[in-house]
Structure formats: C-alpha cells, structure tokens
Design a protein around this motif. Structure first.
Motif, PDB file in Angstrom:
ATOM      1  N   LEU A   1      -8.918   4.363  -1.635  1.00 34.46           N
ATOM      2  CA  LEU A   1      -8.130   5.026  -0.584  1.00 34.46           C
ATOM      3  C   LEU A   1      -9.180   5.105   0.733  1.00 34.46           C
ATOM      4  N   ARG A   2      -8.461   5.110   1.923  1.00 30.89           N
ATOM      5  CA  ARG A   2      -9.089   5.693   3.052  1.00 30.89           C
ATOM      6  C   ARG A   2      -8.118   6.707   3.865  1.00 30.89           C
ATOM      7  N   TRP A   3      -8.880   7.780   4.150  1.00 32.00           N
ATOM      8  CA  TRP A   3      -7.967   8.812   4.692  1.00 32.00           C
ATOM      9  C   TRP A   3      -8.656   9.494   5.668  1.00 32.00           C
ATOM     10  N   GLU A   4      -7.922  10.327   6.374  1.00 30.85           N
ATOM     11  CA  GLU A   4      -8.683  11.256   7.382  1.00 30.85           C
ATOM     12  C   GLU A   4      -8.021  12.637   7.319  1.00 30.85           C
ATOM     13  N   ARG A   5      -8.757  13.435   7.224  1.00 31.69           N
ATOM     14  CA  ARG A   5      -8.338  14.963   7.161  1.00 31.69           C
ATOM     15  C   ARG A   5      -8.013  15.453   8.518  1.00 31.69           C
ATOM     16  N   LYS A   6      -6.894  15.608   8.960  1.00 32.69           N
ATOM     17  CA  LYS A   6      -6.333  16.049  10.377  1.00 32.69           C
ATOM     18  C   LYS A   6      -7.013  17.303  11.020  1.00 32.69           C
ATOM     19  N   ASP A   7      -7.566  17.992  10.072  1.00 32.56           N
ATOM     20  CA  ASP A   7      -8.495  19.418  10.370  1.00 32.56           C
ATOM     21  C   ASP A   7      -9.698  19.053  10.970  1.00 32.56           C
ATOM     22  N   LEU A   8     -10.222  17.967  10.631  1.00 31.96           N
ATOM     23  CA  LEU A   8     -11.769  17.259  10.878  1.00 31.96           C
ATOM     24  C   LEU A   8     -11.866  16.227  11.937  1.00 31.96           C
ATOM     25  N   PRO A   9     -11.848  16.257  13.024  1.00 27.33           N
ATOM     26  CA  PRO A   9     -11.985  15.345  14.138  1.00 27.33           C
ATOM     27  C   PRO A   9     -13.231  14.496  13.785  1.00 27.33           C
ATOM     28  N   ASN A  10     -13.095  13.293  14.198  1.00 28.40           N
ATOM     29  CA  ASN A  10     -14.310  12.353  13.944  1.00 28.40           C
ATOM     30  C   ASN A  10     -14.621  11.951  12.578  1.00 28.40           C
ATOM     31  N   ALA A  11     -13.823  12.389  11.640  1.00 31.33           N
ATOM     32  CA  ALA A  11     -14.166  12.446  10.194  1.00 31.33           C
ATOM     33  C   ALA A  11     -13.225  11.455   9.244  1.00 31.33           C
ATOM     34  N   TYR A  12     -13.817  10.924   8.313  1.00 29.41           N
ATOM     35  CA  TYR A  12     -12.499  10.039   7.419  1.00 29.41           C
ATOM     36  C   TYR A  12     -13.580   9.984   6.066  1.00 29.41           C
ATOM     37  N   LEU A  13     -12.595   9.623   4.841  1.00 28.48           N
ATOM     38  CA  LEU A  13     -13.265   9.418   3.791  1.00 28.48           C
ATOM     39  C   LEU A  13     -12.885   8.297   2.977  1.00 28.48           C
ATOM     40  N   TYR A  14     -13.586   7.753   2.022  1.00 30.38           N
ATOM     41  CA  TYR A  14     -13.280   6.485   1.414  1.00 30.38           C
ATOM     42  C   TYR A  14     -13.391   7.253  -0.134  1.00 30.38           C
TER      43      TYR A  14
ATOM     44  N   LYS B   1       0.859  -1.173   0.066  1.00 31.34           N
ATOM     45  CA  LYS B   1      -0.056   0.062  -0.095  1.00 31.34           C
ATOM     46  C   LYS B   1       1.115   1.313   0.020  1.00 31.34           C
ATOM     47  N   ILE B   2       0.246   2.346  -0.626  1.00 25.15           N
ATOM     48  CA  ILE B   2       0.832   3.691  -0.262  1.00 25.15           C
ATOM     49  C   ILE B   2       0.310   4.272   1.219  1.00 25.15           C
ATOM     50  N   TRP B   3       1.164   5.024   1.939  1.00 23.06           N
ATOM     51  CA  TRP B   3       0.895   5.433   3.113  1.00 23.06           C
ATOM     52  C   TRP B   3       1.077   7.009   3.226  1.00 23.06           C
ATOM     53  N   TRP B   4       0.104   7.733   3.695  1.00 22.34           N
ATOM     54  CA  TRP B   4       0.342   9.174   3.808  1.00 22.34           C
ATOM     55  C   TRP B   4       0.169   9.349   5.220  1.00 22.34           C
ATOM     56  N   ASP B   5       1.210  10.303   5.683  1.00 17.88           N
ATOM     57  CA  ASP B   5       1.015  10.698   6.860  1.00 17.88           C
ATOM     58  C   ASP B   5       1.860  12.118   7.148  1.00 17.88           C
ATOM     59  N   ASN B   6       1.010  13.333   6.746  1.00 18.59           N
ATOM     60  CA  ASN B   6       1.700  14.722   6.723  1.00 18.59           C
ATOM     61  C   ASN B   6       0.564  15.498   7.406  1.00 18.59           C
ATOM     62  N   GLU B   7       1.063  16.903   7.473  1.00 12.18           N
ATOM     63  CA  GLU B   7       0.331  17.856   8.093  1.00 12.18           C
ATOM     64  C   GLU B   7      -1.339  17.918   7.690  1.00 12.18           C
TER      65      GLU B   7
ATOM     66  N   ILE C   1      -3.976  11.555   6.860  1.00 10.34           N
ATOM     67  CA  ILE C   1      -3.264  10.348   7.162  1.00 10.34           C
ATOM     68  C   ILE C   1      -4.327   9.151   6.680  1.00 10.34           C
ATOM     69  N   GLY C   2      -3.513   8.210   5.874  1.00  8.27           N
ATOM     70  CA  GLY C   2      -4.314   7.182   5.312  1.00  8.27           C
ATOM     71  C   GLY C   2      -3.370   6.524   4.342  1.00  8.27           C
ATOM     72  N   ASN C   3      -4.250   5.600   3.394  1.00 11.69           N
ATOM     73  CA  ASN C   3      -3.378   4.658   2.707  1.00 11.69           C
ATOM     74  C   ASN C   3      -4.293   4.339   1.274  1.00 11.69           C
ATOM     75  N   CYS C   4      -3.761   3.881   0.357  1.00 11.84           N
ATOM     76  CA  CYS C   4      -4.166   3.168  -0.682  1.00 11.84           C
ATOM     77  C   CYS C   4      -3.934   2.006  -1.293  1.00 11.84           C
ATOM     78  N   TRP C   5      -4.802   1.245  -1.966  1.00 12.57           N
ATOM     79  CA  TRP C   5      -4.484  -0.041  -2.355  1.00 12.57           C
ATOM     80  C   TRP C   5      -5.236  -0.226  -3.722  1.00 12.57           C
ATOM     81  N   GLU C   6      -4.583  -1.235  -4.492  1.00 11.84           N
ATOM     82  CA  GLU C   6      -5.356  -1.724  -5.988  1.00 11.84           C
ATOM     83  C   GLU C   6      -6.526  -2.620  -5.654  1.00 11.84           C
ATOM     84  N   ALA C   7      -7.476  -2.481  -6.073  1.00 17.18           N
ATOM     85  CA  ALA C   7      -8.840  -3.286  -5.518  1.00 17.18           C
ATOM     86  C   ALA C   7      -8.847  -4.166  -6.768  1.00 17.18           C
ATOM     87  N   ASP C   8      -8.626  -3.985  -7.828  1.00 13.82           N
ATOM     88  CA  ASP C   8      -8.678  -4.556  -9.115  1.00 13.82           C
ATOM     89  C   ASP C   8      -7.983  -3.932 -10.185  1.00 13.82           C
ATOM     90  N   ALA C   9      -8.221  -4.446 -11.574  1.00 15.97           N
ATOM     91  CA  ALA C   9      -7.219  -3.712 -12.636  1.00 15.97           C
ATOM     92  C   ALA C   9      -7.526  -2.583 -13.211  1.00 15.97           C
TER      93      ALA C   9
END
Length: 146
Positions: A97-110, A75-81, A84-92
């Motif tokens: 990606l699943r990641w969180e914005r550090k400025d949005l507590p209790n929030a995440y994105l797919y 996977k690719i991993w991010w952790d910057n200002e 924070i999150g990662n990405c992977w290949e699901a198919d061809a």
C-alpha cells in the motif's frame, strides 16, 4: 464487470475479522504508541472492499475508522476524509500500500502486509516519511478471529 475477488485473490483471503497490536516506534526504535486493534475486512460487492478499524488503548480511549474503497486498474483505491492511496498485490503472499494521511502535510506511508500460508496470521509494517525522510515505523501482528 470486474470481479475483485478473482482479480485480487490474495486480498480476498484477508476477508474476516483480525485482532492484533499496533506498535509505533521512532527511528531509534523507541516505542511511541501501542494499542490493540480489531479490523473487519469485507467485500460488500464484486467491486467493493470495505474495512472497519477499531483501536483500543490501555487508558480506555477507542477510535473507529471506516475505509470504503473502489476497485479499478488492478488496485484498491481510497479517498476519504482521512486517507488517499491505493494497494496492489506484489506476489502470492504480499500486499503493498502507498497512502497519505490528509492531516499530515508532506507525509506519506508505505505498508507491506504478509499473509501466512494458512491465512490465519498477518504481519504488517508501515514506513512513515515526511519530506521524503523516514520519521516513524509501525509494526502490526494480527490473528484472524472470525
């Protein structure tokens, strides 16, 4: 040593410059933001992926964000200002990606990215959750320009 391009061949096909439009909508599909984008997707080494996003709004505002990353465990991993999150290949054709914005507590994105067979078109969707409840979506259509 890992070779990112060989281990994530779909991601490697995203190398280049992409231009498009981000459209953010609320849960009733009302547009809450729209802006143009230019993304530079780079592979500085066999184990690095680096992305530069430049956003432009009609009112003249611009924002440039750099996203360095590391590669491990398939996977690719991010952790910057900003995120924070990662990405992977699901198919061809699909990257997830699943990641969180550090400025949005209790929030995440797919995020799901679909690459066309010819490698020149991308469709991306983000689902934003806060306290596990959907509160926004982002739809992005991009074309490779370089």
């Amino acid at each position: 040593m890992a070779d990112l391009r060989k281990e994530m061949p779909l991601l490697a096909r995203h190398e280049g410059v992409w231009e498009g439009v981000y459209i953010h909508v609320d849960t009733d599909n009302n547009v809450i933001d729209r802006h143009r984008s230019r993304l530079q997707c780079q592979f500085p080494s066999e184990t690095e992926y680096y992305q530069i996003n430049t956003y432009t709004w009609d009112d003249g505002r611009t924002e440039e964000i750099h996203f360095p990353s590391t590669y491990r465990d398939g996977k690719i991993w991010w952790d910057n200002e900003r995120i924070i999150g990662n990405c992977w290949e699901a198919d061809a054709q699909t990257i997830m990606l699943r990641w969180e914005r550090k400025d949005l507590p209790n929030a995440y994105l797919y995020e799901m990215i679909q690459l066309s067979a010819d490698g020149n078109q991308r469709a991306r969707t983000w689902h934003w959750f806060e306290n596990d409840e959907l509160f926004k979506r982002t739809c992005i259509k991009e074309t490779r320009v370089a």
